[in-house]
Scaffold this motif. Sequence first.
Motif, mmCIF file in Angstrom:
data_model
loop_
_atom_site.group_PDB
_atom_site.id
_atom_site.type_symbol
_atom_site.label_atom_id
_atom_site.label_comp_id
_atom_site.label_asym_id
_atom_site.label_seq_id
_atom_site.Cartn_x
_atom_site.Cartn_y
_atom_site.Cartn_z
ATOM 1 N N GLY A 119 0.794 -1.214 0.000
ATOM 2 C CA GLY A 119 0.000 0.000 0.000
ATOM 3 C C GLY A 119 0.827 1.265 0.000
ATOM 4 O O GLY A 119 2.045 1.237 0.104
ATOM 5 N N ILE A 120 0.143 2.373 -0.122
ATOM 6 C CA ILE A 120 0.777 3.688 -0.142
ATOM 7 C C ILE A 120 1.066 4.113 1.290
ATOM 8 O O ILE A 120 0.277 3.870 2.194
ATOM 9 C CB ILE A 120 -0.136 4.707 -0.840
ATOM 10 N N PHE A 121 2.210 4.755 1.490
ATOM 11 C CA PHE A 121 2.610 5.180 2.826
ATOM 12 C C PHE A 121 3.246 6.558 2.749
ATOM 13 O O PHE A 121 3.562 7.053 1.674
ATOM 14 C CB PHE A 121 3.594 4.185 3.442
ATOM 15 N N TYR A 123 2.581 7.777 8.177
ATOM 16 C CA TYR A 123 1.666 6.646 8.234
ATOM 17 C C TYR A 123 2.208 5.481 7.402
ATOM 18 O O TYR A 123 2.720 5.679 6.303
ATOM 19 C CB TYR A 123 0.280 7.026 7.687
ATOM 20 N N ASP A 124 2.032 4.264 7.941
ATOM 21 C CA ASP A 124 2.438 3.070 7.195
ATOM 22 C C ASP A 124 1.439 2.717 6.104
ATOM 23 O O ASP A 124 1.801 2.102 5.097
ATOM 24 C CB ASP A 124 2.600 1.881 8.137
ATOM 25 N N HIS A 125 0.180 3.065 6.295
ATOM 26 C CA HIS A 125 -0.872 2.821 5.302
ATOM 27 C C HIS A 125 -1.789 4.035 5.282
ATOM 28 O O HIS A 125 -2.120 4.584 6.321
ATOM 29 C CB HIS A 125 -1.700 1.564 5.674
ATOM 30 N N LEU A 126 -2.209 4.430 4.094
ATOM 31 C CA LEU A 126 -3.106 5.579 3.974
ATOM 32 C C LEU A 126 -4.547 5.128 3.746
ATOM 33 O O LEU A 126 -4.802 4.186 2.995
ATOM 34 C CB LEU A 126 -2.691 6.483 2.806
ATOM 35 N N THR A 127 -5.474 5.837 4.366
ATOM 36 C CA THR A 127 -6.892 5.621 4.085
ATOM 37 C C THR A 127 -7.207 6.305 2.757
ATOM 38 O O THR A 127 -6.416 7.160 2.284
ATOM 39 C CB THR A 127 -7.755 6.221 5.194
ATOM 40 N N PRO A 128 -8.330 6.004 2.143
ATOM 41 C CA PRO A 128 -8.698 6.702 0.908
ATOM 42 C C PRO A 128 -8.735 8.227 1.075
ATOM 43 O O PRO A 128 -8.314 8.975 0.204
ATOM 44 C CB PRO A 128 -10.082 6.133 0.570
ATOM 45 N N GLN A 160 -6.969 10.040 3.284
ATOM 46 C CA GLN A 160 -5.591 10.518 3.392
ATOM 47 C C GLN A 160 -4.908 10.547 2.030
ATOM 48 O O GLN A 160 -4.128 11.443 1.736
ATOM 49 C CB GLN A 160 -4.797 9.625 4.356
ATOM 50 N N ARG A 161 -5.207 9.574 1.193
ATOM 51 C CA ARG A 161 -4.601 9.525 -0.137
ATOM 52 C C ARG A 161 -5.008 10.734 -0.971
ATOM 53 O O ARG A 161 -4.198 11.358 -1.643
ATOM 54 C CB ARG A 161 -4.993 8.249 -0.858
ATOM 55 N N VAL A 162 -6.283 11.098 -0.918
ATOM 56 C CA VAL A 162 -6.766 12.262 -1.666
ATOM 57 C C VAL A 162 -6.123 13.535 -1.163
ATOM 58 O O VAL A 162 -5.738 14.401 -1.925
ATOM 59 C CB VAL A 162 -8.317 12.349 -1.586
#
Length: 80
Positions: free
Chosen positions: A64-66, A70-75, A77-79
């Motif tokens: 996933g995107i980090f 953050y180790d993982h982004l929520t949708p 956070q990604r936006v």
Amino acid sequence: MPNRVSPGIVNVTDFVAAHAKKFGSYINYIDRDEAIRIDHFDQQNILSVDGYNHYMENPKKSSGIFTDQYDHLTPTQRVE
């Protein structure tokens, strides 16, 4: 006997002084019209095609995107 680890990638580089002819050739190469990002921004802008983000979200290729926070982004956070 300790475990031995072999590197997966070995990167070897030579130092080239700024006044060297080889350095000038490199600068000319990266400064050529077809290499300048601003002139080809629509073709190279990662956000316009989002290819990197889609690649990083593919569970077969990445976890996933980090970010640095953050180790993982929520949708959401990604936006952001």
